[in-house]
Motif scaffolding. Structure first.
Motif, PDB file in Angstrom:
ATOM      1  N   ALA A 132       0.847  -1.200   0.000  1.00 20.83           N
ATOM      2  CA  ALA A 132       0.000   0.000   0.000  1.00 20.83           C
ATOM      3  C   ALA A 132       0.876   1.241   0.000  1.00 20.83           C
ATOM      4  O   ALA A 132       2.079   1.179   0.317  1.00 20.83           O
ATOM      5  CB  ALA A 132      -0.907  -0.007   1.223  1.00 20.83           C
ATOM      6  N   ARG A 133       0.250   2.349  -0.383  1.00 19.19           N
ATOM      7  CA  ARG A 133       0.956   3.636  -0.409  1.00 19.19           C
ATOM      8  C   ARG A 133       0.023   4.742   0.056  1.00 19.19           C
ATOM      9  O   ARG A 133      -1.182   4.690  -0.196  1.00 19.19           O
ATOM     10  CB  ARG A 133       1.340   3.992  -1.850  1.00 19.19           C
ATOM     11  N   CYS A 134       0.603   5.770   0.678  1.00 21.78           N
ATOM     12  CA  CYS A 134      -0.166   6.972   0.994  1.00 21.78           C
ATOM     13  C   CYS A 134      -0.369   7.748  -0.317  1.00 21.78           C
ATOM     14  O   CYS A 134       0.589   7.939  -1.069  1.00 21.78           O
ATOM     15  CB  CYS A 134       0.594   7.825   1.999  1.00 21.78           C
ATOM     16  N   VAL A 135      -1.598   8.177  -0.586  1.00 29.92           N
ATOM     17  CA  VAL A 135      -1.847   8.907  -1.840  1.00 29.92           C
ATOM     18  C   VAL A 135      -1.268  10.325  -1.790  1.00 29.92           C
ATOM     19  O   VAL A 135      -1.138  10.974  -2.825  1.00 29.92           O
ATOM     20  CB  VAL A 135      -3.359   8.985  -2.186  1.00 29.92           C
ATOM     21  N   GLY A 136      -0.924  10.789  -0.575  1.00 29.24           N
ATOM     22  CA  GLY A 136      -0.361  12.130  -0.444  1.00 29.24           C
ATOM     23  C   GLY A 136       1.144  12.125  -0.574  1.00 29.24           C
ATOM     24  O   GLY A 136       1.701  12.628  -1.564  1.00 29.24           O
ATOM     25  N   GLN A 139       4.364   7.392   1.105  1.00 28.09           N
ATOM     26  CA  GLN A 139       4.903   6.450   2.099  1.00 28.09           C
ATOM     27  C   GLN A 139       4.335   5.025   1.854  1.00 28.09           C
ATOM     28  O   GLN A 139       3.135   4.877   1.659  1.00 28.09           O
ATOM     29  CB  GLN A 139       4.491   6.958   3.497  1.00 28.09           C
ATOM     30  N   SER A 140       5.238   4.018   1.858  1.00 29.95           N
ATOM     31  CA  SER A 140       4.780   2.632   1.645  1.00 29.95           C
ATOM     32  C   SER A 140       4.321   1.991   2.945  1.00 29.95           C
ATOM     33  O   SER A 140       4.884   2.275   4.013  1.00 29.95           O
ATOM     34  CB  SER A 140       5.926   1.769   1.120  1.00 29.95           C
ATOM     35  N   TYR A 141       3.357   1.131   2.843  1.00 30.94           N
ATOM     36  CA  TYR A 141       2.880   0.357   3.994  1.00 30.94           C
ATOM     37  C   TYR A 141       2.685  -1.098   3.585  1.00 30.94           C
ATOM     38  O   TYR A 141       2.231  -1.373   2.461  1.00 30.94           O
ATOM     39  CB  TYR A 141       1.527   0.896   4.493  1.00 30.94           C
ATOM     40  N   ALA A 142       2.964  -2.028   4.514  1.00 26.77           N
ATOM     41  CA  ALA A 142       2.657  -3.441   4.272  1.00 26.77           C
ATOM     42  C   ALA A 142       1.150  -3.639   4.448  1.00 26.77           C
ATOM     43  O   ALA A 142       0.510  -2.938   5.245  1.00 26.77           O
ATOM     44  CB  ALA A 142       3.414  -4.314   5.270  1.00 26.77           C
ATOM     45  N   LEU A 143       0.596  -4.596   3.694  1.00 24.79           N
ATOM     46  CA  LEU A 143      -0.847  -4.842   3.812  1.00 24.79           C
ATOM     47  C   LEU A 143      -1.211  -5.285   5.233  1.00 24.79           C
ATOM     48  O   LEU A 143      -2.292  -4.961   5.729  1.00 24.79           O
ATOM     49  CB  LEU A 143      -1.306  -5.913   2.816  1.00 24.79           C
ATOM     50  N   ASP A 144      -0.304  -6.018   5.892  1.00 28.61           N
ATOM     51  CA  ASP A 144      -0.572  -6.467   7.275  1.00 28.61           C
ATOM     52  C   ASP A 144      -0.816  -5.281   8.202  1.00 28.61           C
ATOM     53  O   ASP A 144      -1.661  -5.334   9.087  1.00 28.61           O
ATOM     54  CB  ASP A 144       0.638  -7.246   7.826  1.00 28.61           C
ATOM     55  N   TRP A 145      -0.042  -4.216   8.007  1.00 36.28           N
ATOM     56  CA  TRP A 145      -0.206  -3.007   8.835  1.00 36.28           C
ATOM     57  C   TRP A 145      -1.601  -2.419   8.620  1.00 36.28           C
ATOM     58  O   TRP A 145      -2.312  -2.082   9.568  1.00 36.28           O
ATOM     59  CB  TRP A 145       0.877  -1.974   8.474  1.00 36.28           C
ATOM     60  N   GLU A 153      -9.542  -0.308  14.321  1.00 45.42           N
ATOM     61  CA  GLU A 153     -10.341   0.929  14.291  1.00 45.42           C
ATOM     62  C   GLU A 153     -11.677   0.779  13.572  1.00 45.42           C
ATOM     63  O   GLU A 153     -12.523   1.677  13.613  1.00 45.42           O
ATOM     64  CB  GLU A 153      -9.535   2.041  13.594  1.00 45.42           C
ATOM     65  N   GLY A 154     -11.847  -0.338  12.853  1.00 47.36           N
ATOM     66  CA  GLY A 154     -13.090  -0.556  12.113  1.00 47.36           C
ATOM     67  C   GLY A 154     -13.202   0.333  10.885  1.00 47.36           C
ATOM     68  O   GLY A 154     -14.288   0.497  10.325  1.00 47.36           O
ATOM     69  N   ALA A 155     -12.076   0.909  10.465  1.00 51.41           N
ATOM     70  CA  ALA A 155     -12.111   1.794   9.291  1.00 51.41           C
ATOM     71  C   ALA A 155     -10.733   1.820   8.636  1.00 51.41           C
ATOM     72  O   ALA A 155      -9.715   1.547   9.291  1.00 51.41           O
ATOM     73  CB  ALA A 155     -12.495   3.212   9.718  1.00 51.41           C
ATOM     74  N   ALA A 156     -10.715   2.158   7.353  1.00 55.44           N
ATOM     75  CA  ALA A 156      -9.451   2.228   6.610  1.00 55.44           C
ATOM     76  C   ALA A 156      -8.563   3.321   7.211  1.00 55.44           C
ATOM     77  O   ALA A 156      -9.032   4.436   7.445  1.00 55.44           O
ATOM     78  CB  ALA A 156      -9.727   2.522   5.142  1.00 55.44           C
ATOM     79  N   PRO A 157      -7.285   3.009   7.463  1.00 52.77           N
ATOM     80  CA  PRO A 157      -6.408   3.978   8.127  1.00 52.77           C
ATOM     81  C   PRO A 157      -5.874   5.050   7.184  1.00 52.77           C
ATOM     82  O   PRO A 157      -5.839   4.871   5.972  1.00 52.77           O
ATOM     83  CB  PRO A 157      -5.249   3.104   8.615  1.00 52.77           C
ATOM     84  N   ASP A 158      -5.442   6.165   7.792  1.00 50.19           N
ATOM     85  CA  ASP A 158      -4.749   7.222   7.050  1.00 50.19           C
ATOM     86  C   ASP A 158      -3.251   7.133   7.346  1.00 50.19           C
ATOM     87  O   ASP A 158      -2.821   6.440   8.274  1.00 50.19           O
ATOM     88  CB  ASP A 158      -5.290   8.595   7.463  1.00 50.19           C
ATOM     89  N   CYS A 159      -2.483   7.860   6.555  1.00 49.52           N
ATOM     90  CA  CYS A 159      -1.026   7.844   6.653  1.00 49.52           C
ATOM     91  C   CYS A 159      -0.581   8.405   8.017  1.00 49.52           C
ATOM     92  O   CYS A 159      -1.112   9.430   8.472  1.00 49.52           O
ATOM     93  CB  CYS A 159      -0.467   8.701   5.517  1.00 49.52           C
ATOM     94  N   THR A 160       0.396   7.760   8.631  1.00 50.01           N
ATOM     95  CA  THR A 160       0.890   8.235   9.927  1.00 50.01           C
ATOM     96  C   THR A 160       1.805   9.448   9.755  1.00 50.01           C
ATOM     97  O   THR A 160       2.086  10.163  10.712  1.00 50.01           O
ATOM     98  CB  THR A 160       1.682   7.125  10.654  1.00 50.01           C
ATOM     99  N   VAL A 161       2.271   9.684   8.529  1.00 48.39           N
ATOM    100  CA  VAL A 161       3.162  10.821   8.278  1.00 48.39           C
ATOM    101  C   VAL A 161       2.354  12.079   7.941  1.00 48.39           C
ATOM    102  O   VAL A 161       2.566  13.139   8.519  1.00 48.39           O
ATOM    103  CB  VAL A 161       4.139  10.507   7.103  1.00 48.39           C
ATOM    104  N   CYS A 162       1.402  11.956   6.999  1.00 49.10           N
ATOM    105  CA  CYS A 162       0.732  13.179   6.505  1.00 49.10           C
ATOM    106  C   CYS A 162      -0.790  13.123   6.609  1.00 49.10           C
ATOM    107  O   CYS A 162      -1.464  14.051   6.160  1.00 49.10           O
ATOM    108  CB  CYS A 162       1.154  13.476   5.074  1.00 49.10           C
ATOM    109  N   GLU A 164      -3.021  11.622   4.984  1.00 46.69           N
ATOM    110  CA  GLU A 164      -3.816  11.400   3.762  1.00 46.69           C
ATOM    111  C   GLU A 164      -4.197   9.912   3.683  1.00 46.69           C
ATOM    112  O   GLU A 164      -3.590   9.075   4.356  1.00 46.69           O
ATOM    113  CB  GLU A 164      -2.980  11.791   2.522  1.00 46.69           C
ATOM    114  N   PRO A 165      -5.176   9.552   2.820  1.00 49.76           N
ATOM    115  CA  PRO A 165      -5.604   8.144   2.750  1.00 49.76           C
ATOM    116  C   PRO A 165      -4.499   7.190   2.262  1.00 49.76           C
ATOM    117  O   PRO A 165      -3.642   7.565   1.447  1.00 49.76           O
ATOM    118  CB  PRO A 165      -6.748   8.174   1.737  1.00 49.76           C
ATOM    119  N   VAL A 166      -4.549   5.976   2.768  1.00 48.65           N
ATOM    120  CA  VAL A 166      -3.627   4.915   2.339  1.00 48.65           C
ATOM    121  C   VAL A 166      -4.413   3.981   1.411  1.00 48.65           C
ATOM    122  O   VAL A 166      -5.523   3.568   1.734  1.00 48.65           O
ATOM    123  CB  VAL A 166      -3.092   4.137   3.560  1.00 48.65           C
ATOM    124  N   LYS A 167      -3.789   3.669   0.261  1.00 48.37           N
ATOM    125  CA  LYS A 167      -4.486   2.902  -0.783  1.00 48.37           C
ATOM    126  C   LYS A 167      -3.548   1.806  -1.269  1.00 48.37           C
ATOM    127  O   LYS A 167      -2.328   1.965  -1.171  1.00 48.37           O
ATOM    128  CB  LYS A 167      -4.820   3.893  -1.918  1.00 48.37           C
TER     129      LYS A 167
END
Ligand code: NAD
Length: 253
Positions: A132-136, A139-145, A153-162, A164-167
């Motif tokens: 996954a990547r932050c659209v802003g 930043q890369s994220y592993a799918l496990d994260w 949280e019961g919802a799609a997370p946002d980027c911990t840096v900025c 913005e949504p993670v996709k």
């Protein structure tokens, strides 16, 4: 010219491969159906089950992001279990033989890399769904994260840096094409003498422009797809048959 039967198609393809110096394969979802990953447009394909979520909608709506991630998690057992098929392995063999500098793919499943292509030699026009990547900020994220945060949280997370949504690191409808990949695909298409379009309905643009571009620049064009495409008329060889049966003889040892 449409091959009259599979055997003559394979023979003619073999001759064209032998005569070519630089071969550029261009792959679509059809090369991965053997591996258990459904394509978009065949009956029962992903398209008939889920309307794609366009990029604007993903950005605008938490609900759309949640739905998008629920679908991705539901597909994870399928993606995780998929191994390269005969089509992938045949292209990897031609790469090892020095005939194929790189593969252009519309696929997002990472199976060309798994078959032996270094990441640098896979031009992914539509990105990659295995991370996954932050659209802003990118930043890369592993799918496990993403999954852990989603479950907590019961919802799609946002980027911990900025924030913005993670996709998934894929290109959605309505999202800009990746510039570097488009440039590399253009160069490859313009500088090959054989271009082989494999398992694509050739209806998703601008990706579908590359076979035509290669042909216009002097390459011979082969289309391998079990259904007709709009570019069959300009191809030097059309093999309207199963990809695995067609490319199986080129897998080697
Ligand atoms: P598509 O679904 O539009 O077309 C796939 C084509 O492959 C169809 O015409 C189908 O008849 C043919 N096909 C399927 N299995 C075949 C087989 N075994 N032998 C011969 N032909 C076969 O796919 P597309 O043109 O790649 O466009 C769909 C978009 O969806 C792509 O841009 C891609 O990003 C995405 N997608 C990717 C995957 C993946 O990564 N595996 C899967 C589904 C969709």
């Amino acid at each position: 010219m449409i091959a009259s039967d599979l055997r003559s198609g394979i023979e003619r393809l073999g001759d064209m491969i032998a005569a070519a110096k630089t071969i550029v394969p261009f792959t679509g979802a059809g090369i991965s159906t053997e591996c258990g990953i459904p394509d978009f447009r065949s009956p029962g394909g992903l398209w008939s089950r889920n309307r794609p979520i366009p990029f604007d909608e993903f950005i605008a709506s938490q609900e759309a992001r949640d739905e998008s991630w629920r679908r991705r998690f539901a597909m994870e057992p399928t993606f995780a279990a998929a191994k390269p098929g005969r089509g992938h392995r045949a292209l990897a063999a031609l790469h090892r033989a020095g005939k194929v500098p790189a593969v252009i793919t519309q696929n997002i499943d990472n199976l060309h890399q798994a078959s032996g292509f270094a990441s640098d030699h896979v031009v992914e026009l539509h990105g990659n769904t295995t991370y996954a990547r932050c659209v802003g900020c990118g930043q890369s994220y592993a799918l496990d994260w993403v999954k852990q945060r989603f479950d907590a949280e019961g919802a799609a997370p946002d980027c911990t840096v900025c924030a913005e949504p993670v996709k998934t690191a894929t290109i959605s409808f309505g999202q800009a094409m990746p510039e570097d990949e488009m440039r590399r695909a253009t160069e490859l298409s313009q500088h090959c003498d054989l271009f082989i379009a494999i398992g694509s309905s050739l209806v998703v643009w601008p990706a579908a422009g590359f076979p035509m571009m290669a042909k216009n620049c002097g390459a011979r064009l082969v289309i391998i797809n079990r259904e007709p495409t709009d570019q069959d008329d300009i191809a030097d060889l059309v093999i309207r048959d199963d990809i695995c049966e067609t490319l199986g003889p080129f897998v080697g040892n």
